[in-house]
Design a protein around this motif. Structure first.
Motif: not given
Length: 544
Positions: A8-14, A56-58, A163-165, A48-49
């Motif tokens: 159910g997450t972007t990272s999980g799916i990818v 975002y780099k840091h 910053l989006n948590k 990143r949105g």
């Protein structure tokens, strides 16, 4: 063992699909580190949105660094736990193995367990979100006495309201898929960090070039200079890519990483922090200095004489404060103009070379032929003093920061030293403008064979004991004596010297070729006439 991705997450799916497709649970079957890093960057970039790449780099690089030191700590912690008489909670045990001590509140497993919780209650009763927890982890790492080298280096603004948590939790999940720091996994984390630096440099365009030199340019310099052992220095080191590739070169050729000592200086504090983290992730012990005045005005290593210097200074800097350094001891060949720092960099670098040292410097093409404000006289003095070993013209579009064509200056303190051929009174010119391939519509890279072609020509010319003798290659490389350079007005553009490439051999008889070309032309004329007739017929049909 790679932690399972949450559904159910972007990272999980990818990454669940990526891990399944490429069997990343078993690192022996993993696709290349580059493929893994590229896929990881794409997945991270999706999270990143609307956050700017420069910001975002840091965020991303700080978390990769945290993952690295936590993994390294865990590996040693497990080893110490299995040893009789060892204390896995003694920071001195880690200091002895050159591993950062990671307090419990900063360990990756703790962060991962709390990544998706909207609020976490700390032992002191304070409540924070995942951003505050990461800031607390960074502060805890820096506060450890044995981690003094990280003081003031780590990013600590993850808790800011803007910053989006949810994104932070997703990133922690995503980076949890990087295997534990065992065997080659340490190198994987280093490769991931380096790839992310490259990706952010590309996203930031001109600003990205301030902290990252393209890998193929660095590789070319490293392969030419071959820094096997000794002191390696970069007076404008950016994020430390020159050092990383130098140590990788040593490993690739069976040498010892501890055979070189690394020194650098950087004027941008944010970039200096990136370099410190990059070198820590790569496991490189380096003396990297920072001040806000820079190498020209406050040289942090004035007594250093390096065996190898690799540098990509900012091109054509006009506000470098040269008017305040008119009588500086470094200006051996003449005072550089106040309006351009190029010849200041060349002389600063030459000044820091050891008696048998060599340097590779990336500069704008204009440096090879400029005559303004005495630059031509400085170049003439360098040529007559025999300070220049080789010149390499590079193709355009190699850099993130500029489309200005660039070149490589190879400098040498003693052109007869170190078992090489005696090349005093000669300069090797290499024209590499036709090499490389377009990665996308705006940027070019060298292939492995391109780097080998450039470095191979230099080594054949320079090395006495090379397997092959050096020969000029028309259109690509030519060794020229000082007199020929004088005749060209001390201009160092390789295209003036290498000549024109020899055309490929063509054994087709002239009469046969003409007959074939005539037949092809007649065929094309006939096809053109037929096409014209079809168009006319169609137009008549429209008119009717």
């Amino acid at each position: 063992m790679v932690p399972p991705c949450k559904t159910g997450t972007t990272s999980g799916i990818v990454h669940r699909k990526y891990l399944e497709d490429n069997d990343l649970g078993d690192t022996s079957n993993r696709v290349t580190d580059l493929d893994f890093a590229a896929d990881l960057f794409k997945a991270a970039d999706k999270l990143r949105g609307n956050l700017e790449p420069s910001e975002y780099k840091h965020v991303a690089l700080g978390l990769i660094f945290l993952k690295y030191i936590s993994d390294a700590f865990n590996v040693l912690h497990e080893q110490l736990s299995a040893e009789d008489g060892a204390d896995p909670e003694d920071p001195d045990e880690y200091l002895a193995e050159n591993v950062f001590w990671v307090p419990e509140a900063a360990r990756w497993s703790y962060l991962q367990a709390n990544a998706k919780r909207p609020e976490i209650q700390l032992p002191d009763g304070k409540r924070v979100n995942i951003g505050g927890l990461i800031d607390r982890a960074m502060e805890a790492i820096e506060s450890v006495p044995s981690n003094e080298g990280l003081k003031g280096v780590l990013p600590k603004n993850y808790g800011r309201p803007t910053l989006n948590k949810i994104m932070l939790g997703e990133l922690i999940d995503l980076f949890s898929n990087i295997p534990m720091n065992e065997g080659g996994a340490k190198d994987l984390l280093g490769r991931v960090y380096e790839y992310f630096l490259s990706g952010f440099a590309s996203s930031e365009g001109k600003r990205g070039g301030e902290f990252f030199t393209p890998r193929s340019v660095v590789r070319t310099l490293v392969d030419m200079l071959e820094p096997y052992e000794g002191r390696v220095y970069d007076p404008c080191c950016g994020s430390g890519g020159m050092f990383v590739q130098s140590e990788k070169f040593i490993e690739d050729h069976g040498g010892r990483r501890d055979a070189i000592s690394v020194y650098g200086q950087e004027i941008n504090h944010t970039t200096w922090r990136l370099a410190k983290m990059n070198l820590a992730v790569q496991g490189i012990d380096a003396d990297i200095r920072w001040n806000n005045e820079g190498s020209f005005h406050r040289d942090e290593l004035p007594d250093l004489r390096a065996d190898y210097i690799l540098a990509n200074p900012p091109f054509n800097i006009s506000d470098w404060g040269g008017e305040r350094l008119r009588d500086d001891v470094r200006w051996k060949f003449g005072t550089p103009p106040a309006g351009n720092a190029n010849y200041g960099w060349l002389q600063h670098i030459y000044h820091h070379l050891a008696p048998r040292g060599t340097a590779g410097v990336v500069l704008a093409n204009g440096s090879m032929s400029s005559q303004q404000s005495g630059e031509g006289d400085i170049r003439k003095a360098m040529i007559e003093y025999d300070a220049i070993d080789a010149m390499v013209a590079l193709p355009g579009q190699l850099f993130y920061s500029t489309q200005i064509p660039a070149c490589l200056w190879i400098l040498a303190k003693d052109k007869s030293a170190n078992g090489h051929r005696d090349r005093r009174g000669e300069i090797l010119f290499i024209d590499a403008r036709d090499l490389g391939y377009m990665v996308d519509r705006v940027r070019r890279e060298f292939r492995e064979e391109d780097i080998s072609k450039i470095a191979g020509a230099y080594h054949r010319w320079r090395n006495k004991d090379h397997d092959e003798d050096y020969e000029d290659i028309p259109g690509f490389c030519r060794a020229v004596d000082t007199e020929a350079v004088r005749e060209h007005g001390y201009v160092l553009t390789p295209g003036r010297f290498v000549g024109v490439a020899v055309a490929d051999e063509d054994n087709e008889p002239f009469e046969t070729k003409i007959a074939r070309l005539r037949a092809e032309l007649e065929s094309q004329f006939a096809a053109s006439s037929e096409f014209e007739a079809e168009i006319r017929a169609s137009l008549l049909g429209i008119d009717e």
